[in-house]
Design an enzyme around this catalytic site. Sequence first.
Site, PDB file in Angstrom:
ATOM      1  N   ASN A  77       1.572  -0.829 -14.672  1.00 35.04           N
ATOM      2  CA  ASN A  77       2.479  -1.691 -14.311  1.00 35.04           C
ATOM      3  C   ASN A  77       2.064  -2.503 -13.361  1.00 35.04           C
ATOM      4  O   ASN A  77       3.245  -3.304 -12.727  1.00 35.04           O
ATOM      5  CB  ASN A  77       3.629  -0.573 -13.826  1.00 35.04           C
ATOM      6  CG  ASN A  77       4.061   0.405 -14.932  1.00 35.04           C
ATOM      7  OD1 ASN A  77       4.323  -0.179 -16.321  1.00 35.04           O
ATOM      8  ND2 ASN A  77       3.860   1.641 -14.788  1.00 35.04           N
ATOM      9  N   TYR A  92       8.188  -4.359  -4.639  1.00 35.10           N
ATOM     10  CA  TYR A  92       6.884  -5.076  -4.726  1.00 35.10           C
ATOM     11  C   TYR A  92       6.961  -6.683  -4.481  1.00 35.10           C
ATOM     12  O   TYR A  92       5.962  -7.417  -4.538  1.00 35.10           O
ATOM     13  CB  TYR A  92       6.441  -4.762  -5.827  1.00 35.10           C
ATOM     14  CG  TYR A  92       5.998  -3.269  -6.239  1.00 35.10           C
ATOM     15  CD1 TYR A  92       5.278  -2.610  -5.660  1.00 35.10           C
ATOM     16  CD2 TYR A  92       7.083  -2.487  -7.086  1.00 35.10           C
ATOM     17  CE1 TYR A  92       4.899  -1.420  -5.871  1.00 35.10           C
ATOM     18  CE2 TYR A  92       6.805  -1.291  -7.515  1.00 35.10           C
ATOM     19  CZ  TYR A  92       5.679  -0.728  -6.699  1.00 35.10           C
ATOM     20  OH  TYR A  92       5.365   0.746  -6.716  1.00 35.10           O
ATOM     21  N   HIS A 109      -1.177   9.555  -8.522  1.00 44.83           N
ATOM     22  CA  HIS A 109      -0.540  10.807  -7.976  1.00 44.83           C
ATOM     23  C   HIS A 109      -0.839  12.065  -8.770  1.00 44.83           C
ATOM     24  O   HIS A 109      -0.505  13.255  -8.716  1.00 44.83           O
ATOM     25  CB  HIS A 109       1.002  10.644  -7.994  1.00 44.83           C
ATOM     26  CG  HIS A 109       1.420   9.182  -7.282  1.00 44.83           C
ATOM     27  ND1 HIS A 109       1.119   9.214  -5.812  1.00 44.83           N
ATOM     28  CD2 HIS A 109       1.902   8.063  -7.715  1.00 44.83           C
ATOM     29  CE1 HIS A 109       1.430   7.981  -5.721  1.00 44.83           C
ATOM     30  NE2 HIS A 109       2.032   7.367  -6.608  1.00 44.83           N
ATOM     31  N   ASP A 147     -12.286  12.174 -10.748  1.00 47.06           N
ATOM     32  CA  ASP A 147     -13.784  12.485 -11.154  1.00 47.06           C
ATOM     33  C   ASP A 147     -14.548  11.235 -11.471  1.00 47.06           C
ATOM     34  O   ASP A 147     -15.766  11.165 -11.123  1.00 47.06           O
ATOM     35  CB  ASP A 147     -13.883  13.319 -12.525  1.00 47.06           C
ATOM     36  CG  ASP A 147     -13.412  14.707 -12.020  1.00 47.06           C
ATOM     37  OD1 ASP A 147     -13.529  15.161 -10.964  1.00 47.06           O
ATOM     38  OD2 ASP A 147     -13.203  15.578 -13.270  1.00 47.06           O
ATOM     39  N   GLU A 195      -9.088   2.798  -1.851  1.00 40.90           N
ATOM     40  CA  GLU A 195      -7.679   2.679  -2.615  1.00 40.90           C
ATOM     41  C   GLU A 195      -6.700   2.140  -1.745  1.00 40.90           C
ATOM     42  O   GLU A 195      -6.743   1.960  -0.705  1.00 40.90           O
ATOM     43  CB  GLU A 195      -7.343   4.361  -2.683  1.00 40.90           C
ATOM     44  CG  GLU A 195      -5.910   4.420  -3.384  1.00 40.90           C
ATOM     45  CD  GLU A 195      -5.636   5.945  -3.623  1.00 40.90           C
ATOM     46  OE1 GLU A 195      -6.474   6.596  -4.313  1.00 40.90           O
ATOM     47  OE2 GLU A 195      -4.546   6.340  -3.403  1.00 40.90           O
ATOM     48  N   LEU A 223       0.324  -1.388  -2.735  1.00 44.47           N
ATOM     49  CA  LEU A 223       0.955  -2.634  -2.138  1.00 44.47           C
ATOM     50  C   LEU A 223       2.074  -2.225  -1.165  1.00 44.47           C
ATOM     51  O   LEU A 223       2.354  -2.402  -0.272  1.00 44.47           O
ATOM     52  CB  LEU A 223       1.709  -3.519  -3.324  1.00 44.47           C
ATOM     53  CG  LEU A 223       0.684  -4.080  -4.092  1.00 44.47           C
ATOM     54  CD1 LEU A 223       1.220  -4.379  -5.462  1.00 44.47           C
ATOM     55  CD2 LEU A 223       0.393  -5.381  -3.665  1.00 44.47           C
ATOM     56  N   SER A 224       2.801  -0.831  -1.709  1.00 47.14           N
ATOM     57  CA  SER A 224       3.923  -0.423  -0.993  1.00 47.14           C
ATOM     58  C   SER A 224       3.571   0.836  -0.192  1.00 47.14           C
ATOM     59  O   SER A 224       2.324   1.179  -0.202  1.00 47.14           O
ATOM     60  CB  SER A 224       4.741  -0.071  -1.967  1.00 47.14           C
ATOM     61  OG  SER A 224       4.482   1.184  -2.615  1.00 47.14           O
ATOM     62  N   ARG A 256       8.327   6.629   0.620  1.00 43.77           N
ATOM     63  CA  ARG A 256       9.180   6.544  -0.645  1.00 43.77           C
ATOM     64  C   ARG A 256       9.269   8.026  -1.221  1.00 43.77           C
ATOM     65  O   ARG A 256       9.301   9.064  -0.682  1.00 43.77           O
ATOM     66  CB  ARG A 256       8.297   5.554  -1.736  1.00 43.77           C
ATOM     67  CG  ARG A 256       8.190   4.100  -1.377  1.00 43.77           C
ATOM     68  CD  ARG A 256       7.450   3.358  -2.265  1.00 43.77           C
ATOM     69  NE  ARG A 256       7.978   3.335  -3.487  1.00 43.77           N
ATOM     70  CZ  ARG A 256       7.482   2.752  -4.714  1.00 43.77           C
ATOM     71  NH1 ARG A 256       6.294   2.228  -4.597  1.00 43.77           N
ATOM     72  NH2 ARG A 256       8.261   2.761  -5.736  1.00 43.77           N
ATOM     73  N   ARG A 290       4.929  10.350  -4.538  1.00 45.20           N
ATOM     74  CA  ARG A 290       3.989   9.288  -4.101  1.00 45.20           C
ATOM     75  C   ARG A 290       3.171   9.661  -2.785  1.00 45.20           C
ATOM     76  O   ARG A 290       2.374   8.955  -2.632  1.00 45.20           O
ATOM     77  CB  ARG A 290       4.722   7.919  -3.815  1.00 45.20           C
ATOM     78  CG  ARG A 290       5.583   7.546  -5.234  1.00 45.20           C
ATOM     79  CD  ARG A 290       6.048   6.115  -4.877  1.00 45.20           C
ATOM     80  NE  ARG A 290       7.140   5.761  -5.847  1.00 45.20           N
ATOM     81  CZ  ARG A 290       7.145   5.470  -7.189  1.00 45.20           C
ATOM     82  NH1 ARG A 290       5.920   5.126  -7.615  1.00 45.20           N
ATOM     83  NH2 ARG A 290       7.981   5.259  -7.930  1.00 45.20           N
TER      84      ARG A 290
HETATM   85  C1  DQA Z   1       1.565   1.515  -6.032  1.00 47.57           C
HETATM   86  C2  DQA Z   1       2.459   2.776  -5.806  1.00 47.57           C
HETATM   87  C3  DQA Z   1       2.500   3.726  -6.903  1.00 47.57           C
HETATM   88  O1  DQA Z   1       3.147   4.982  -6.572  1.00 47.57           O
HETATM   89  C4  DQA Z   1       3.172   3.243  -7.996  1.00 47.57           C
HETATM   90  O2  DQA Z   1       3.086   4.058  -9.137  1.00 47.57           O
HETATM   91  C5  DQA Z   1       2.612   1.953  -8.480  1.00 47.57           C
HETATM   92  C6  DQA Z   1       2.209   1.064  -7.303  1.00 47.57           C
HETATM   93  C7  DQA Z   1       1.630   0.505  -5.357  1.00 47.57           C
HETATM   94  O3  DQA Z   1       0.978  -0.527  -5.006  1.00 47.57           O
HETATM   95  O4  DQA Z   1       2.391   0.504  -4.089  1.00 47.57           O
HETATM   96  O5  DQA Z   1       2.593   1.548  -9.786  1.00 47.57           O
HETATM   97  O6  DQA Z   1       0.534   1.961  -6.423  1.00 47.57           O
END
Ligand code: DQA
Length: 146
Positions: free
Chosen positions: A12, A24, A82, A89, A100, A103-104, A109, A113
Amino acid sequence: MVEKITVINGPNLNFLGIRELGIYGNETYKDLCEYIKNYCEKKNIEVQIFQSNSEGEIINFLQNAYYENVKGIVINPGAYTHYSYAIFDAIKSIILPTVEVHLSNIHEREDFRKVSVTAPACVKQIYGKGKDGYIEAIDFLTENKY
Ligand code: DQA
């Protein structure tokens, strides 16, 4: 020597600029890629950016990075963060330092998450800084801060 960084974006993220604009923002996935590429060009870093909505393809790409003499990986696993023990792995398997990025602010949230099953395989987690989180991750890897 030119350093190579691989950036992997999960499900996504290709819908940035369409999905949940209040969370976002309006910028598109293409804008994000260009921002990262421009930064890397300036810094003389070779960057490869990959996005997939499929867990298996993300794992294949992580495994390929192992063979490509990559300095480190920046990964935003999207919702796989999540619950994907397979991606956990894979990150462990390839040995490469991995940061890792989200963005958010995943810690402010929904409860689901707040848990990242992939972060323990990574050298660092960055969240809530928008696209600058990717830049911080690239600097962290190329400046050997892990
Ligand atoms: C995300 C946060 C995840 O919880 C979410 O499923 C995403 C985007 C972020 O970049 O904030 O698809 O990884």
